[in-house]
Design an enzyme around this catalytic site. Structure first.
Site, PDB file in Angstrom:
ATOM      1  N   ASN A   1      -8.310  -6.666   4.155  1.00 40.54           N
ATOM      2  CA  ASN A   1      -9.262  -5.570   3.966  1.00 40.54           C
ATOM      3  C   ASN A   1      -9.305  -5.244   2.476  1.00 40.54           C
ATOM      4  O   ASN A   1      -8.358  -4.674   1.947  1.00 40.54           O
ATOM      5  CB  ASN A   1      -8.776  -4.355   4.786  1.00 40.54           C
ATOM      6  CG  ASN A   1      -9.629  -3.120   4.561  1.00 40.54           C
ATOM      7  OD1 ASN A   1     -10.676  -3.183   3.901  1.00 40.54           O
ATOM      8  ND2 ASN A   1      -9.182  -2.003   5.099  1.00 40.54           N
ATOM      9  N   TRP A   2     -10.399  -5.621   1.842  1.00 39.31           N
ATOM     10  CA  TRP A   2     -10.508  -5.402   0.395  1.00 39.31           C
ATOM     11  C   TRP A   2     -10.833  -3.940   0.061  1.00 39.31           C
ATOM     12  O   TRP A   2     -10.832  -3.566  -1.094  1.00 39.31           O
ATOM     13  CB  TRP A   2     -11.566  -6.340  -0.201  1.00 39.31           C
ATOM     14  CG  TRP A   2     -11.065  -7.727  -0.493  1.00 39.31           C
ATOM     15  CD1 TRP A   2      -9.947  -8.325   0.023  1.00 39.31           C
ATOM     16  CD2 TRP A   2     -11.655  -8.694  -1.378  1.00 39.31           C
ATOM     17  NE1 TRP A   2      -9.806  -9.586  -0.489  1.00 39.31           N
ATOM     18  CE2 TRP A   2     -10.835  -9.851  -1.347  1.00 39.31           C
ATOM     19  CE3 TRP A   2     -12.793  -8.700  -2.186  1.00 39.31           C
ATOM     20  CZ2 TRP A   2     -11.120 -10.994  -2.108  1.00 39.31           C
ATOM     21  CZ3 TRP A   2     -13.084  -9.851  -2.940  1.00 39.31           C
ATOM     22  CH2 TRP A   2     -12.262 -10.979  -2.902  1.00 39.31           C
ATOM     23  N   LYS A   3     -11.159  -3.141   1.084  1.00 36.87           N
ATOM     24  CA  LYS A   3     -11.532  -1.726   0.873  1.00 36.87           C
ATOM     25  C   LYS A   3     -12.619  -1.655  -0.203  1.00 36.87           C
ATOM     26  O   LYS A   3     -13.461  -2.547  -0.262  1.00 36.87           O
ATOM     27  CB  LYS A   3     -10.284  -0.912   0.529  1.00 36.87           C
ATOM     28  CG  LYS A   3      -9.166  -1.122   1.562  1.00 36.87           C
ATOM     29  CD  LYS A   3      -8.060  -0.131   1.460  1.00 36.87           C
ATOM     30  CE  LYS A   3      -7.029  -0.417   2.540  1.00 36.87           C
ATOM     31  NZ  LYS A   3      -5.950   0.551   2.604  1.00 36.87           N
TER      32      LYS A   3
ATOM     33  N   HIS B   1     -10.806   2.655  10.700  1.00 45.79           N
ATOM     34  CA  HIS B   1      -9.699   2.665   9.744  1.00 45.79           C
ATOM     35  C   HIS B   1      -9.334   4.118   9.429  1.00 45.79           C
ATOM     36  O   HIS B   1     -10.206   4.984   9.395  1.00 45.79           O
ATOM     37  CB  HIS B   1     -10.107   1.921   8.468  1.00 45.79           C
ATOM     38  CG  HIS B   1      -8.948   1.653   7.564  1.00 45.79           C
ATOM     39  ND1 HIS B   1      -8.408   2.625   6.754  1.00 45.79           N
ATOM     40  CD2 HIS B   1      -8.196   0.544   7.369  1.00 45.79           C
ATOM     41  CE1 HIS B   1      -7.382   2.110   6.092  1.00 45.79           C
ATOM     42  NE2 HIS B   1      -7.237   0.847   6.453  1.00 45.79           N
TER      43      HIS B   1
ATOM     44  N   GLU C   1      -8.737   5.551   6.785  1.00 46.73           N
ATOM     45  CA  GLU C   1      -9.465   6.112   5.635  1.00 46.73           C
ATOM     46  C   GLU C   1     -10.845   6.597   6.066  1.00 46.73           C
ATOM     47  O   GLU C   1     -11.363   7.576   5.527  1.00 46.73           O
ATOM     48  CB  GLU C   1      -9.535   5.064   4.512  1.00 46.73           C
ATOM     49  CG  GLU C   1      -8.174   4.890   3.845  1.00 46.73           C
ATOM     50  CD  GLU C   1      -7.890   3.517   3.275  1.00 46.73           C
ATOM     51  OE1 GLU C   1      -8.837   2.731   3.085  1.00 46.73           O
ATOM     52  OE2 GLU C   1      -6.696   3.232   3.023  1.00 46.73           O
TER      53      GLU C   1
ATOM     54  N   GLU D   1      -1.860   0.708  12.302  1.00 42.35           N
ATOM     55  CA  GLU D   1      -1.624   0.989  10.890  1.00 42.35           C
ATOM     56  C   GLU D   1      -1.117   2.424  10.730  1.00 42.35           C
ATOM     57  O   GLU D   1      -1.923   3.359  10.690  1.00 42.35           O
ATOM     58  CB  GLU D   1      -2.923   0.836  10.088  1.00 42.35           C
ATOM     59  CG  GLU D   1      -3.523  -0.548  10.125  1.00 42.35           C
ATOM     60  CD  GLU D   1      -4.407  -0.815   8.913  1.00 42.35           C
ATOM     61  OE1 GLU D   1      -4.173  -1.817   8.252  1.00 42.35           O
ATOM     62  OE2 GLU D   1      -5.302  -0.001   8.628  1.00 42.35           O
TER      63      GLU D   1
ATOM     64  N   GLY E   1      -0.684   1.516   1.694  1.00 42.01           N
ATOM     65  CA  GLY E   1      -0.733   1.614   0.243  1.00 42.01           C
ATOM     66  C   GLY E   1       0.465   2.310  -0.376  1.00 42.01           C
ATOM     67  O   GLY E   1       0.434   2.682  -1.549  1.00 42.01           O
TER      68      GLY E   1
ATOM     69  N   SER F   1       1.282  -1.898   4.025  1.00 40.67           N
ATOM     70  CA  SER F   1       2.238  -2.449   3.053  1.00 40.67           C
ATOM     71  C   SER F   1       2.823  -3.794   3.474  1.00 40.67           C
ATOM     72  O   SER F   1       3.997  -4.078   3.218  1.00 40.67           O
ATOM     73  CB  SER F   1       3.355  -1.430   2.764  1.00 40.67           C
ATOM     74  OG  SER F   1       2.805  -0.258   2.173  1.00 40.67           O
TER      75      SER F   1
ATOM     76  N   GLY G   1      -4.087  -4.850   3.124  1.00 39.75           N
ATOM     77  CA  GLY G   1      -4.931  -4.247   2.097  1.00 39.75           C
ATOM     78  C   GLY G   1      -4.671  -4.876   0.741  1.00 39.75           C
ATOM     79  O   GLY G   1      -5.163  -5.965   0.442  1.00 39.75           O
ATOM     80  N   GLY G   2      -3.862  -4.208  -0.081  1.00 39.01           N
ATOM     81  CA  GLY G   2      -3.638  -4.621  -1.475  1.00 39.01           C
ATOM     82  C   GLY G   2      -3.289  -6.090  -1.650  1.00 39.01           C
ATOM     83  O   GLY G   2      -3.818  -6.754  -2.547  1.00 39.01           O
TER      84      GLY G   2
HETATM   85  P1  13P Z   1      -2.023  -1.923   2.302  1.00 40.76           P
HETATM   86  O1  13P Z   1      -1.685  -3.317   2.753  1.00 40.76           O
HETATM   87  O2  13P Z   1      -2.535  -1.861   0.896  1.00 40.76           O
HETATM   88  O3  13P Z   1      -0.905  -0.967   2.587  1.00 40.76           O
HETATM   89  O4  13P Z   1      -3.279  -1.431   3.207  1.00 40.76           O
HETATM   90  C1  13P Z   1      -3.215  -1.564   4.576  1.00 40.76           C
HETATM   91  C2  13P Z   1      -4.560  -1.278   5.143  1.00 40.76           C
HETATM   92  O5  13P Z   1      -5.024  -0.151   5.149  1.00 40.76           O
HETATM   93  C3  13P Z   1      -5.331  -2.410   5.677  1.00 40.76           C
HETATM   94  O6  13P Z   1      -6.435  -1.972   6.402  1.00 40.76           O
END
Ligand code: 13P
Length: 244
Positions: A11-13, A95, A97, A165, A171, A204, A225-226
């Site tokens: 997920n590149w957000k 998600h 967020e 999640e 993050g 993470s 994510g990251g």
């Molecule tokens: P991180 O891997 O950056 O913690 O993000 C997880 C995430 O929200 C994937 O959707």
């Protein structure tokens, strides 16, 4: 019982410009004979270009949200059919967020998932507890309520993936213990309408912890994510999943 498919999803957000498609190309060209699904979900602006950049490889492309409606006067929104038309095969929905920043309820997530299914997309439905909910001993109650509310009628392993999640692990570099992840995933598996629905862990996930997480019985992959922004990191996570 059919076994759930393995999936490594990135997920590149709200990250990524056209120049970053080089990471998707590098991921695609570096993939060996992996047996698991590999998915990147860039911002909507890059879906079409990324789908072209990885065409012919094992990398699939997905969206990060879609509208519940099929079309019409919804300025700024993107329909599931538009995502599919751009080359997406999957869409992340609910998600944390989006639940937090846009007030999305589980009922809305279920409507969006239905729209995704009708457009032929696989819905990746996210759920997870906040830190205070975990501290209050409510984790299982929260995620099972989100599961029951967010999965639409007709959800099967062919059209739905569920991602656990924990909000406090996203993050932050913090992850639940392996036993805590196992407890939630066991409970989710027991409450799925189709036991072969893939269950991803997210929060993470890094090359350094991926193998331990993938060794957990009811973990079928990760939503990353990251660490999905760099082909070298995400490729290492894919390799860990393949080896699990
Ligand atoms: P991180 O891997 O950056 O913690 O993000 C997880 C995430 O929200 C994937 O959707």
């Amino acid at each position: 019982m059919t076994k759930a498919c393995k999936l490594a999803a990135g997920n590149w957000k709200m990250n990524g410009l056209r120049a970053d498609l080089d990471e998707a190309r590098a991921l695609a060209s570096g993939l060996g004979q992996t047996s698991c699904g590999v998915l990147l979900c860039p911002p909507a602006t890059l879906i079409s270009a990324m789908a072209e950049a990885v065409a012919g490889s094992r990398v699939m492309v997905g969206g990060q949200d879609c509208a519940a409606q099929v079309s019409g006067a919804h300025t700024g929104d993107i329909s599931a059919q538009m995502l599919a038309d751009s080359g997406a095969r999957h869409v992340i929905l609910g998600h944390s967020e989006r639940r937090a920043d846009h007030g999305e309820s589980s009922a809305l997530v279920a409507e969006k998932a239905l729209a995704a299914h009708q457009a032929g997309l696989v819905a990746i439905i996210c759920l997870g507890e906040t830190e205070s909910e975990r501290d209050g001993g409510q984790t299982l109650a929260v995620v099972l309520e989100q599961l029951a509310g967010s999965l639409p009628q007709g959800a099967t392993s062919a059209n739905t993936v569920v991602a656990y999640e924990p909000v406090w692990a996203i993050g932050t570099g913090r992850t639940p213990t392996l036993a805590q992840i196992a407890e939630v995933h066991d409970s989710l598996r027991a409450n799925l309408p189709d036991a072969a629905i893939s269950l991803l862990y997210g929060g993470s996930v890094k090359p350094g912890n991926a193998a331990d997480i993938f060794a957990i019985a009811n973990v079928d992959g990760a939503l990353v994510g990251g660490a999905s922004l760099k082909a070298s990191d995400f490729g290492a996570i894919v390799a860990a999943l393949d080896a699990a």
